[in-house]
Design an enzyme around this catalytic site. Structure first.
Site, short mmCIF file in Angstrom:
data_model
loop_
_atom_site.label_atom_id
_atom_site.label_comp_id
_atom_site.label_asym_id
_atom_site.label_seq_id
_atom_site.Cartn_x
_atom_site.Cartn_y
_atom_site.Cartn_z
N TYR A 1 43.02 46.84 47.38
CA TYR A 1 44.08 46.50 46.41
C TYR A 1 45.14 47.61 46.41
CZ TYR A 1 46.07 45.21 41.81
OH TYR A 1 46.90 44.84 40.78
N TYR B 1 63.05 47.08 53.31
CA TYR B 1 64.02 45.96 53.28
C TYR B 1 65.27 46.34 52.51
CZ TYR B 1 61.88 42.05 55.72
OH TYR B 1 61.42 41.22 56.70
N GLY C 1 48.92 32.33 37.27
CA GLY C 1 48.09 33.44 36.80
C GLY C 1 48.49 33.89 35.41
N PHE C 2 47.84 34.93 34.96
CA PHE C 2 48.08 35.48 33.62
C PHE C 2 49.55 35.92 33.46
CE2 PHE C 2 47.53 39.86 31.49
CZ PHE C 2 47.88 39.39 30.24
P1 NAD Z 1 46.04 36.70 38.01
O1 NAD Z 1 44.85 36.70 38.91
O2 NAD Z 1 45.90 36.07 36.67
O3 NAD Z 1 47.30 36.06 38.73
C1 NAD Z 1 47.53 36.17 40.10
C2 NAD Z 1 47.93 34.81 40.62
O4 NAD Z 1 48.23 34.91 42.02
C3 NAD Z 1 46.81 33.77 40.49
O5 NAD Z 1 47.30 32.62 39.86
C4 NAD Z 1 46.40 33.49 41.93
O6 NAD Z 1 45.91 32.18 42.12
C5 NAD Z 1 47.69 33.77 42.68
N1 NAD Z 1 47.49 34.11 44.09
C6 NAD Z 1 46.65 35.02 44.62
N2 NAD Z 1 46.77 35.03 45.97
C7 NAD Z 1 47.75 34.12 46.28
C8 NAD Z 1 48.33 33.67 47.49
N3 NAD Z 1 47.96 34.18 48.68
N4 NAD Z 1 49.30 32.72 47.43
C9 NAD Z 1 49.70 32.20 46.24
N5 NAD Z 1 49.18 32.58 45.06
C10 NAD Z 1 48.20 33.52 45.08
O7 NAD Z 1 46.48 38.23 37.86
P2 NAD Z 1 47.60 38.89 36.92
O8 NAD Z 1 46.92 39.83 36.03
O9 NAD Z 1 48.49 37.84 36.36
O10 NAD Z 1 48.42 39.75 37.99
C11 NAD Z 1 49.65 39.31 38.50
C12 NAD Z 1 50.28 40.41 39.34
O11 NAD Z 1 50.50 41.57 38.54
C13 NAD Z 1 49.44 40.84 40.52
O12 NAD Z 1 50.28 41.07 41.63
C14 NAD Z 1 48.82 42.13 40.06
O13 NAD Z 1 48.54 42.99 41.13
C15 NAD Z 1 49.90 42.69 39.15
N6 NAD Z 1 49.34 43.59 38.12
C16 NAD Z 1 48.68 43.11 37.03
C17 NAD Z 1 48.17 43.98 36.08
C18 NAD Z 1 47.49 43.51 34.82
O14 NAD Z 1 47.13 44.33 33.98
N7 NAD Z 1 47.31 42.23 34.60
C19 NAD Z 1 48.28 45.37 36.29
C20 NAD Z 1 48.93 45.81 37.43
C21 NAD Z 1 49.46 44.91 38.33
#
Ligand code: NAD
Length: 317
Positions: free
Chosen positions: A148, A162, A13-14
């Site tokens: 979410y 934990y 992911g990102f």
């Molecule tokens: P993203 O969608 O780019 O990345 C998430 C990744 O998780 C994806 O590659 C997806 O394929 C993978 N994924 C989802 N469900 C899965 C599963 N069951 N098993 C294995 N892989 C799985 O999103 P992101 O923006 O990179 O966010 C990453 C994390 O950061 C997330 O947990 C998100 O809640 C948290 N977050 C992001 C932001 C933001 O601004 N980008 C803000 C707050 C929290």
């Protein structure tokens, strides 16, 4: 001496892919895990040939097995943009609950330290501004965003349990809106949507009157904050984000100016439970981690804009 080993879930992911890059640079062996639900292998393609990197295509909501020792786990797997989690409500709840439980179990078995990715969404539509870690939030559990927000609130609760019950070394980062290269143009978040609209010469869609605010943090600043938190002793949640707040209307105008486009702004009704304001109080991160963001929005936006421009050009080649 053999390298320390880190498991990063959501690696394709990102944010996960940027974390993989950082840990590789720092000399760790990185194991990336992802089921490619919302991520893409193209984000980590450059790492696949490295002997320090391995990739498991696996759903973390199912039992996780990783052979060999693990020193750290960073649990980032989860659909993260409203479009994604509204389309994937059950997977979102499962990865925040079962997925987190599996990661915690693995951390316990391996005696690894675990950091979980929480979110400013745990504050819901906040009644306190800016949001401090001690604020408990204003979340509608049965509203559309509940899948979410509540998954992440459960994630924090089970992580703390934990820590308290099993003595696990845990860290909780509450991430505020982050942007940068490797976001998806069509992920529905304000920034990629605006950039995609200017690049296509379309009008920019602003919800409501655009007075609702967001605070955007550039990805390299976020990664630095996470890195410092992991190696700190802080087990309470820590906000990491950029406190520089901007209204969505002003933000849309900034993007039009940056691109030199002639796009206009069109207004649409505000979605249900859309947070009206969002600004991290980062006093805890400043004090405990000696961290503050350093990338100005103009610089971060220019980098992100060029990335998206290239992506769009490549996609129509
Ligand atoms: P993203 O969608 O780019 O990345 C998430 C990744 O998780 C994806 O590659 C997806 O394929 C993978 N994924 C989802 N469900 C899965 C599963 N069951 N098993 C294995 N892989 C799985 O999103 P992101 O923006 O990179 O966010 C990453 C994390 O950061 C997330 O947990 C998100 O809640 C948290 N977050 C992001 C932001 C933001 O601004 N980008 C803000 C707050 C929290």
């Amino acid at each position: 001496m053999s390298k320390q080993r880190v498991l990063i879930t959501g690696a394709a992911g990102f944010l996960g892919s940027h974390l993989c890059d950082r840990f590789i640079q720092e000399g760790y062996e990185v194991i990336g895990m992802d089921n490619l639900l919302t991520g893409s292998l193209s984000n980590i393609e450059h790492l696949l040939p490295l002997k320090e990197f391995s990739f498991y295509h696996h759903d973390v909501s199912k039992f996780i097995h990783v052979p060999g020792p693990l020193d750290y786990i960073l649990h980032f797997a989860s659909p993260a943009s409203p479009i994604d989690y509204l389309q994937l409500p059950i997977q979102t709840l499962k990865v925040g609950s079962l997925g987190t439980h599996n990661c915690l179990g693995l951390a316990k078995a391996k005696k690894a330290r675990i950091l979980v990715a929480s979110t400013s969404e745990v504050y819901g539509d906040p009644l306190v501004h800016p949001q401090q870690e001690d604020y408990w939030g204003n979340v509608n559990p049965v509203g559309p965003r509940g899948v979410y927000d509540e998954a992440k609130r459960f994630q924090e609760a089970i992580t703390m349990a934990y820590h308290n019950f099993h003595g696990l070394e845990t860290r909780i980062v509450r991430i505020f809106n982050t942007y940068g290269p490797r976001m998806r143009l069509n992920d529905g978040r304000a920034l990629p949507t605006f950039i995609s609209q200017v690049l296509k010469g379309e009008d920019l869609t602003v919800f409501g009157d655009g007075s609702q605010t967001r605070s955007f943090c550039y990805v390299s600043d976020l990664v630095e904050g996470i890195f410092r938190l992991l190696f700190s002793n802080e087990t309470r949640p820590v906000n990491i984000g950029n406190p520089h707040e901007i209204s969505l209307l002003a933000f849309a105008k900034e993007i039009i100016a940056l691109s030199g486009s002639t796009s206009k702004i069109s207004f649409k009704p505000l979605p249900q439970d859309d947070p009206k304001q969002r600004q991290p109080d980062i006093s805890r991160a400043k004090q405990l981690l000696n961290w503050a963001p350093i990338i100005e929005r103009a610089e971060g936006l220019a980098l992100t804009y060029s990335y998206f421009k290239k992506q769009l050009a490549d996609s129509i080649k």
